[in-house]
Design a protein around this motif. Structure first.
Motif, short mmCIF file in Angstrom:
data_model
loop_
_atom_site.label_atom_id
_atom_site.label_comp_id
_atom_site.label_asym_id
_atom_site.label_seq_id
_atom_site.Cartn_x
_atom_site.Cartn_y
_atom_site.Cartn_z
N ALA A 164 87.74 69.11 61.21
CA ALA A 164 86.57 69.43 61.93
C ALA A 164 87.11 70.08 63.37
CB ALA A 164 86.23 67.92 62.75
N GLY A 165 88.15 70.33 63.52
CA GLY A 165 88.67 71.14 64.58
C GLY A 165 89.77 70.44 65.70
N LYS A 166 90.57 69.47 64.94
CA LYS A 166 91.52 68.76 65.63
C LYS A 166 92.82 69.87 66.13
CE LYS A 166 93.90 64.42 65.82
NZ LYS A 166 94.44 63.26 64.94
N VAL A 167 93.08 69.71 67.37
CA VAL A 167 94.23 70.66 67.87
C VAL A 167 95.42 69.75 68.25
CG1 VAL A 167 93.09 72.58 68.14
CG2 VAL A 167 93.37 71.25 69.93
N GLY A 172 99.96 65.49 72.43
CA GLY A 172 98.90 64.68 71.84
C GLY A 172 98.00 65.53 71.12
N ALA A 173 96.81 65.01 70.76
CA ALA A 173 96.03 65.62 69.84
C ALA A 173 94.44 65.35 69.98
CB ALA A 173 96.29 65.55 68.28
N ILE A 174 93.54 66.46 69.96
CA ILE A 174 91.94 65.95 70.41
C ILE A 174 91.30 67.06 69.29
CG2 ILE A 174 92.29 67.96 71.93
CD1 ILE A 174 89.95 66.28 73.71
N LEU A 176 89.85 69.72 76.08
CA LEU A 176 91.51 69.91 75.90
C LEU A 176 91.92 69.62 77.43
CD1 LEU A 176 93.93 70.63 74.43
CD2 LEU A 176 93.69 73.04 74.84
N MET A 177 91.76 70.28 78.54
CA MET A 177 92.22 70.16 79.63
C MET A 177 92.14 68.65 80.19
SD MET A 177 93.90 72.55 80.95
CE MET A 177 94.15 71.81 82.36
N GLY A 178 91.10 67.85 79.90
CA GLY A 178 90.80 66.58 80.33
C GLY A 178 91.77 65.57 79.39
N ALA A 179 92.05 66.13 78.06
CA ALA A 179 93.13 65.11 77.33
C ALA A 179 94.59 65.44 78.10
CB ALA A 179 93.21 65.79 76.06
#
Length: 230
Positions: free
Chosen positions: A158-161, A60-62, A192-195
């Motif tokens: 904006a910083g999506k990984v 996924g991505a966040i 990130l860990m939440g995702a």
């Protein structure tokens, strides 16, 4: 493995047998970063899944709350209004067949992320063998194949990984720079860990988070208590 003097001194500050709470772990990561440059902080999470099975993939991505500290160079495959919108959003390279040929003929990789509108995937598909091994192939799951290419570009800038399993069932992902400080790194880590926790496959059995380690580019790893993350 040979370790430099600075690394060895930093490693003495960490209890190798301990599992740290997130905030304390981030303070240690910042404190033990030995290099003179602004090191990247990376998260390494081993999951209790089997990446060989399609129903146990985690990807996924966040957009991280504080970004990654790195300006991503974005290449967009789009035409017409979508191409103009991508340029307005700050895309570094926008094109169609011209970019495909440039990549094929010149082995060109001066970009970090590739985005494509769905109508361009027939063209982009020709680059699968070239972009795939480098992790650059656009994907709907990662949000890089989308009708709204402008939004994708804005989020990446904006910083999506993107996070995804490797063959050893580990996710490796940057969460910022040492200069962010422990508080901002903690907030990025938690997002990130939440995702990753939310993306747990229904087919996954047993312990989901097997281990969780954070480290700066040149620093030692700090183990985090994964049980508290679920």
């Amino acid at each position: 493995m040979f370790r430099g003097k600075k690394y060895q001194e930093s490693a003495k500050l960490i209890d190798k047998g301990a599992l740290y709470d997130t905030a304390e772990a981030m303070e240690l990561v910042v404190k033990t970063a030995p290099a003179k440059f602004d090191e990247t902080v990376e998260l390494h999470v081993k999951l209790g899944v089997d990446s060989r099975h399609a129903d146990q993939q985690v990807r996924g991505a966040i957009v991280l709350p504080h970004g990654t500290g790195k300006t991503q160079r974005v290449l967009v495959f789009a035409k017409g209004d979508k191409a103009e919108a991508a340029k307005a959003a700050g895309a570094d390279f926008v094109g169609e067949m011209d970019l495909v040929e440039k990549i094929q003929k010149e082995n060109w990789f001066d970009y970090d992320v590739v985005v494509a509108s769905p109508d361009m995937m027939g063209v982009v598909g020709r680059l699968g063998k070239v972009l795939g091994p480098k992790g650059l192939m656009p994907s709907p799951k990662a949000g890089t194949v989308t009708p709204d290419v402008a939004k994708a570009v804005t989020e990446i800038k904006a910083g999506k990984v993107e996070y995804r399993l490797d063959k050893t069932n580990i996710i490796h992902c940057p969460i910022g720079k040492v200069s962010f400080g422990a508080e901002k790194l903690t907030e990025n880590f938690n997002a990130l860990m939440g995702a990753i926790v939310k993306a747990k496959p229904s087919a996954a059995k047993g312990q989901y988070i097997r281990s969780c380690v954070c480290a700066s580019t040149m620093g030692p790893g700090v183990k985090i208590n994964g049980a508290k993350l679920m």
